[in-house]
Scaffold this motif. Sequence first.
Motif, PDB file in Angstrom:
ATOM      1  N   LEU A  52       0.887  -1.010  -0.364  1.00  0.00           N
ATOM      2  CA  LEU A  52      -0.542   0.250   0.436  1.00  0.00           C
ATOM      3  C   LEU A  52       0.751   1.450  -0.134  1.00  0.00           C
ATOM      4  N   PRO A  53       1.865   1.233   0.852  1.00  0.00           N
ATOM      5  CA  PRO A  53       2.369   2.727   0.567  1.00  0.00           C
ATOM      6  C   PRO A  53       3.516   2.988  -0.958  1.00  0.00           C
ATOM      7  N   GLU A  54       4.026   2.150  -1.146  1.00  0.00           N
ATOM      8  CA  GLU A  54       4.700   2.029  -2.393  1.00  0.00           C
ATOM      9  C   GLU A  54       3.188   2.016  -3.957  1.00  0.00           C
ATOM     10  N   ALA A  55       2.048   1.803  -3.696  1.00  0.00           N
ATOM     11  CA  ALA A  55       1.187   1.892  -4.683  1.00  0.00           C
ATOM     12  C   ALA A  55       1.094   3.798  -4.546  1.00  0.00           C
ATOM     13  N   VAL A  56       0.633   3.831  -3.329  1.00  0.00           N
ATOM     14  CA  VAL A  56       0.498   5.304  -2.723  1.00  0.00           C
ATOM     15  C   VAL A  56       1.178   5.883  -3.538  1.00  0.00           C
ATOM     16  N   TRP A  57       2.610   5.996  -3.634  1.00  0.00           N
ATOM     17  CA  TRP A  57       3.430   6.522  -4.097  1.00  0.00           C
ATOM     18  C   TRP A  57       3.882   6.787  -5.509  1.00  0.00           C
ATOM     19  N   VAL A  83       1.055  10.989   2.081  1.00  0.00           N
ATOM     20  CA  VAL A  83       0.297  10.139   2.365  1.00  0.00           C
ATOM     21  C   VAL A  83       1.897   9.089   2.526  1.00  0.00           C
ATOM     22  N   ARG A  84       2.774   9.417   1.279  1.00  0.00           N
ATOM     23  CA  ARG A  84       3.890   7.909   1.754  1.00  0.00           C
ATOM     24  C   ARG A  84       4.697   9.234   3.085  1.00  0.00           C
ATOM     25  N   LYS A  85       5.102  10.481   2.274  1.00  0.00           N
ATOM     26  CA  LYS A  85       6.580  10.749   3.171  1.00  0.00           C
ATOM     27  C   LYS A  85       5.811  10.739   4.511  1.00  0.00           C
ATOM     28  N   GLN A  86       4.565  10.872   5.119  1.00  0.00           N
ATOM     29  CA  GLN A  86       4.374  10.580   6.464  1.00  0.00           C
ATOM     30  C   GLN A  86       5.031   9.171   6.771  1.00  0.00           C
ATOM     31  N   LEU A  87       3.939   8.271   5.843  1.00  0.00           N
ATOM     32  CA  LEU A  87       4.194   6.636   6.771  1.00  0.00           C
ATOM     33  C   LEU A  87       5.574   6.496   6.427  1.00  0.00           C
ATOM     34  N   ASP A  88       7.051   7.198   5.573  1.00  0.00           N
ATOM     35  CA  ASP A  88       8.252   7.045   6.028  1.00  0.00           C
ATOM     36  C   ASP A  88       8.720   8.258   7.224  1.00  0.00           C
ATOM     37  N   GLU A  89       8.326   8.677   7.373  1.00  0.00           N
ATOM     38  CA  GLU A  89       8.504   9.439   8.860  1.00  0.00           C
ATOM     39  C   GLU A  89       7.970   9.015  10.049  1.00  0.00           C
ATOM     40  N   ASN A  90       7.038   8.519   9.957  1.00  0.00           N
ATOM     41  CA  ASN A  90       6.896   7.746  11.231  1.00  0.00           C
ATOM     42  C   ASN A  90       6.477   5.962  10.924  1.00  0.00           C
ATOM     43  N   LYS A  91       7.118   5.548  10.745  1.00  0.00           N
ATOM     44  CA  LYS A  91       6.938   3.987  10.731  1.00  0.00           C
ATOM     45  C   LYS A  91       5.750   3.190  11.511  1.00  0.00           C
ATOM     46  N   ASN A  92       5.790   3.741  12.767  1.00  0.00           N
ATOM     47  CA  ASN A  92       4.671   3.120  13.826  1.00  0.00           C
ATOM     48  C   ASN A  92       3.289   3.969  14.059  1.00  0.00           C
ATOM     49  N   ALA A  94      -0.036   3.619  12.234  1.00  0.00           N
ATOM     50  CA  ALA A  94      -1.402   3.387  10.661  1.00  0.00           C
ATOM     51  C   ALA A  94      -1.574   4.133  10.020  1.00  0.00           C
ATOM     52  N   PHE A  95      -1.457   2.699   8.423  1.00  0.00           N
ATOM     53  CA  PHE A  95      -1.997   4.213   7.550  1.00  0.00           C
ATOM     54  C   PHE A  95      -3.282   4.950   7.412  1.00  0.00           C
ATOM     55  N   ASN A 126     -10.602   2.540   5.259  1.00  0.00           N
ATOM     56  CA  ASN A 126     -10.754   0.130   5.453  1.00  0.00           C
ATOM     57  C   ASN A 126      -9.489  -0.148   4.519  1.00  0.00           C
ATOM     58  N   LEU A 127      -8.728   1.179   3.237  1.00  0.00           N
ATOM     59  CA  LEU A 127      -7.563   0.765   3.140  1.00  0.00           C
ATOM     60  C   LEU A 127      -6.823  -0.099   3.659  1.00  0.00           C
ATOM     61  N   GLY A 128      -6.322   0.206   5.140  1.00  0.00           N
ATOM     62  CA  GLY A 128      -5.349   0.673   5.634  1.00  0.00           C
ATOM     63  C   GLY A 128      -5.064  -0.551   6.821  1.00  0.00           C
ATOM     64  N   TYR A 129      -5.797  -1.469   6.632  1.00  0.00           N
ATOM     65  CA  TYR A 129      -5.634  -2.821   7.913  1.00  0.00           C
ATOM     66  C   TYR A 129      -6.023  -4.043   7.081  1.00  0.00           C
ATOM     67  N   ALA A 130      -6.803  -4.081   5.892  1.00  0.00           N
ATOM     68  CA  ALA A 130      -7.665  -4.884   4.626  1.00  0.00           C
ATOM     69  C   ALA A 130      -6.231  -5.863   4.062  1.00  0.00           C
ATOM     70  N   ASP A 131      -6.735  -6.670   3.768  1.00  0.00           N
ATOM     71  CA  ASP A 131      -6.347  -7.401   3.057  1.00  0.00           C
ATOM     72  C   ASP A 131      -6.445  -7.716   1.816  1.00  0.00           C
ATOM     73  N   ARG A 132      -5.870  -8.207   0.533  1.00  0.00           N
ATOM     74  CA  ARG A 132      -5.181  -7.800  -0.517  1.00  0.00           C
ATOM     75  C   ARG A 132      -7.047  -7.750  -1.586  1.00  0.00           C
ATOM     76  N   LYS A 133      -7.479  -9.277  -0.924  1.00  0.00           N
ATOM     77  CA  LYS A 133      -9.481  -9.211  -1.493  1.00  0.00           C
ATOM     78  C   LYS A 133     -10.190  -8.049  -0.965  1.00  0.00           C
TER      79      LYS A 133
END
Length: 180
Positions: A52-57, A83-92, A94-95, A126-133
């Motif tokens: 997800l983080p790579e897809a958003v980027w 979003v990607r920048k914030q995820l990289d800066e704050n690894k812990n 949640a998306f 809803n994207l942040g915690y779900a599996d691929r399906k």
Amino acid sequence: MRFVGILIMAVSIAGGGFLLAERGKKRLELLLKLRRMIHYLKSQILYSNAPLPEAVWEVGCRFDCSGEEKKGKWEPASLFLNVRKQLDENKNRAFSDVWKAETGMIPFDVPLSQSDRHNLGELGSNLGYADRKMQERTILFYLEQLDETIEMGKAEAESLGKLYRTLGVAAGMFWFVLLI
């Protein structure tokens, strides 16, 4: 001189109607761009198997890799890049938290309705915690909502655009006649 002032005021009032009509068109353009971006996000997740983080980027870069706001104007691609920048800066973090925070920072002058903003925020939640399906289903549901919004927006932009332009010109002429 008085006549010129009255004429300028009447033209300004009429121009206000045209500006309001243009706002509806801008909202529609923005929603169409978001739809293209979400389709690309779906393809990144489903076909490229990107996390997800790579897809958003990838989505952000595909639509604007500079990452800068253009002349103070907000671009949807900046949402994905931030979003990607914030995820990289704050690894812990949640998306879903990062997505909600970034969608909450969309400027109010961006022509999105409250429901548009809410639906966009819910997409990330809803994207942040779900599996691929489940991610696929969430994206498809959001795209379905977005398509309905776009269809209603087209009709609304056409009818309200005519109304705003007509009322603007009528109000301008009214003030012109009233003040002369």
